[in-house]
Design a protein around this motif. Structure first.
Motif, PDB file in Angstrom:
ATOM      1  N   VAL A 109      -0.123  -6.641   4.385  1.00 17.95           N
ATOM      2  CA  VAL A 109       0.867  -6.256   3.373  1.00 17.95           C
ATOM      3  C   VAL A 109       1.712  -5.103   3.906  1.00 17.95           C
ATOM      4  CG1 VAL A 109      -0.650  -6.978   1.489  1.00 17.95           C
ATOM      5  CG2 VAL A 109      -0.677  -4.581   2.254  1.00 17.95           C
TER       6      VAL A 109
ATOM      7  N   ARG B 108      -4.788  -4.620   8.072  1.00 17.72           N
ATOM      8  CA  ARG B 108      -5.962  -5.414   7.720  1.00 17.72           C
ATOM      9  C   ARG B 108      -5.653  -6.443   6.628  1.00 17.72           C
ATOM     10  NH1 ARG B 108     -11.000  -3.252   8.161  1.00 17.72           N
ATOM     11  NH2 ARG B 108     -10.250  -1.155   7.702  1.00 17.72           N
ATOM     12  N   ARG B 109      -4.848  -6.033   5.648  1.00 22.10           N
ATOM     13  CA  ARG B 109      -4.581  -6.878   4.481  1.00 22.10           C
ATOM     14  C   ARG B 109      -3.322  -7.732   4.628  1.00 22.10           C
ATOM     15  NH1 ARG B 109      -7.268  -4.056  -0.212  1.00 22.10           N
ATOM     16  NH2 ARG B 109      -8.487  -2.396   0.760  1.00 22.10           N
TER      17      ARG B 109
ATOM     18  N   MET C 223     -14.228  -7.703   3.192  1.00 21.45           N
ATOM     19  CA  MET C 223     -13.027  -7.612   4.011  1.00 21.45           C
ATOM     20  C   MET C 223     -13.326  -6.980   5.364  1.00 21.45           C
ATOM     21  SD  MET C 223      -9.457  -5.720   2.978  1.00 21.45           S
ATOM     22  CE  MET C 223      -9.664  -6.321   1.290  1.00 21.45           C
ATOM     23  N   ARG C 224     -14.237  -5.992   5.354  1.00 24.54           N
ATOM     24  CA  ARG C 224     -14.581  -5.274   6.579  1.00 24.54           C
ATOM     25  C   ARG C 224     -15.742  -5.907   7.344  1.00 24.54           C
ATOM     26  NH1 ARG C 224     -12.200  -2.013   3.048  1.00 24.54           N
ATOM     27  NH2 ARG C 224     -11.073  -0.171   3.778  1.00 24.54           N
TER      28      ARG C 224
ATOM     29  N   ILE D  83       0.872  -1.172   0.000  1.00 26.63           N
ATOM     30  CA  ILE D  83       0.000   0.000   0.000  1.00 26.63           C
ATOM     31  C   ILE D  83       0.909   1.221   0.000  1.00 26.63           C
ATOM     32  CG2 ILE D  83      -1.628   1.365   1.366  1.00 26.63           C
ATOM     33  CD1 ILE D  83      -2.872  -1.265   2.279  1.00 26.63           C
TER      34      ILE D  83
ATOM     35  N   GLU E 283      -1.076  -2.621  -4.015  1.00 24.73           N
ATOM     36  CA  GLU E 283      -2.431  -3.011  -3.619  1.00 24.73           C
ATOM     37  C   GLU E 283      -3.362  -1.807  -3.698  1.00 24.73           C
ATOM     38  OE1 GLU E 283      -5.044  -5.934  -1.395  1.00 24.73           O
ATOM     39  OE2 GLU E 283      -3.152  -6.150  -2.447  1.00 24.73           O
TER      40      GLU E 283
ATOM     41  N   GLU F 204      -5.011  -0.111   6.801  1.00 19.57           N
ATOM     42  CA  GLU F 204      -5.298  -1.018   5.698  1.00 19.57           C
ATOM     43  C   GLU F 204      -4.182  -2.046   5.513  1.00 19.57           C
ATOM     44  OE1 GLU F 204      -8.094  -1.415   3.612  1.00 19.57           O
ATOM     45  OE2 GLU F 204      -8.832  -0.292   5.339  1.00 19.57           O
ATOM     46  N   ALA F 205      -2.927  -1.614   5.699  1.00 22.92           N
ATOM     47  CA  ALA F 205      -1.811  -2.548   5.591  1.00 22.92           C
ATOM     48  C   ALA F 205      -1.929  -3.646   6.637  1.00 22.92           C
ATOM     49  CB  ALA F 205      -0.488  -1.798   5.739  1.00 22.92           C
TER      50      ALA F 205
ATOM     51  N   GLU G 128     -15.604  -6.564  -2.563  1.00 23.52           N
ATOM     52  CA  GLU G 128     -14.401  -7.048  -1.890  1.00 23.52           C
ATOM     53  C   GLU G 128     -14.131  -6.254  -0.611  1.00 23.52           C
ATOM     54  OE1 GLU G 128     -11.185  -6.850  -4.610  1.00 23.52           O
ATOM     55  OE2 GLU G 128     -11.988  -8.375  -5.975  1.00 23.52           O
ATOM     56  N   GLU G 129     -14.291  -4.921  -0.702  1.00 26.26           N
ATOM     57  CA  GLU G 129     -14.025  -4.078   0.464  1.00 26.26           C
ATOM     58  C   GLU G 129     -15.035  -4.334   1.581  1.00 26.26           C
ATOM     59  OE1 GLU G 129     -11.330  -2.200   0.839  1.00 26.26           O
ATOM     60  OE2 GLU G 129     -10.670  -2.896  -1.140  1.00 26.26           O
TER      61      GLU G 129
END
Length: 289
Positions: free
Chosen positions: A32, A29-30, A172-173, A6, A103, A26-27, A168-169
């Motif tokens: 990455v 959460r994912r 994910m949440r 990200i 990403e 976000e990093a 997708e978002e």
């Protein structure tokens, strides 16, 4: 296999700090890495005196901005990997290039000072239009974690790409998805415009409902268990999306679409929403072809 990062563009402003916070979350959460990217050209251009004198912001401050952004991310989310990168060129080009293997690319909504605010506005529009991965413009109100994800639709291929990204978002949440469509019930052509017959308005409304129904079908096909609701608003698309942005944690829109019932190109809608929304705005890259 390469790990997608990200990438957050930073400039030391409060808005940049908000973007770093959002990107770091976000990093985590994912799972990455987070890459903080600062370009010396952004500050040099914003602070350059007249007459060819050297820029007022030196390399030391350039490094200070980068180090502070990286430290902020590590302090807030100790578990993530943080990469600090500096480049000497304009920020939009740097972010667009980095989007190839990213990403997400993320920027704040405003920079330092009036000129920098103008420049960053240009950056957010260029990156949103040309990034090869989703681009996010983070506004001051980042939205509570439990709020839904919303997506703006207009029936175009770009709108479909936005729906799939928004699904997708939302998944994910672990939150619902809200499909939003604004339509203008009566075209305005001047003071001498004839009244619009009710049957024309009804037909426009039916088309608007069809656009939303198609988007909901796409979302449910992609994620059968996802809760999907809709908002069909008798107003321009920008007003509809800006209004809904107050009630969601993320608003997803397409980079490009077609001229719809309102007569406005979706690209111009995206530009206005990127500037005016209350929550972070994620722009889906234009479909290939």
């Amino acid at each position: 296999m390469d790990i997608r990062t990200i990438v957050v563009g930073v400039d030391g402003s409060p808005a940049s700090d908000t973007a770093v916070d959002w990107g770091a979350a976000e990093a985590e959460r994912r799972g990455v890495p987070l890459e903080v990217l600062h370009t010396l050209a952004a500050h040099s251009l914003a602070a350059a005196p007249a007459g060819g004198a050297p820029p007022l912001i030196d390399d030391d401050e350039h490094e200070d901005v980068l180090d502070a952004a990286a430290a902020r991310a590590r302090r807030s989310f100790p578990g993530i990997s943080v990469i600090a990168r500096s480049e000497t060129r304009d920020p939009a080009s740097a972010l667009i290039d980095r989007s190839t293997g990213a990403e997400l690319v993320v920027v704040g909504s405003h920079g330092k000072g009036l000129l920098a605010r103008f420049l960053l506005g240009s950056v957010s529009h260029r990156v949103s239009s040309h990034a090869l991965c989703p681009a996010v413009v983070v506004h001051r109100n980042v939205g509570a974690a439990g709020l839904p994800v919303a997506v703006g639709v207009d029936g175009s291929p770009g709108s479909r790409a936005a729906v799939l990204l928004a699904v997708e978002e939302a998944q994910m949440r672990k939150v619902p998805l809200v499909v939003v469509h604004g339509w203008q019930p009566a075209p305005v052509s001047g003071f001498d415009a004839l009244p619009v017959p009710q049957e024309v308005i009804d037909a426009q409304h039916d088309v608007a409902l069809s656009v939303v129904d198609d988007a909901i079908a796409v979302a449910r096909a992609a994620a059968p268990g996802l809760e999907v609701t809709s908002v069909v608003a008798p107003m321009g698309p920008v007003l509809a999306l800006d209004s809904e942005s107050e009630n969601v944690q993320l608003l997803v829109v397409g980079a490009h679409g077609h001229r719809g019932l309102s007569g406005a190109a979706f690209g111009s809608v995206t530009s206005a929403v990127v500037d005016g929304a209350q929550c972070p705005v994620m722009v889906a890259p234009a479909p290939a072809g």
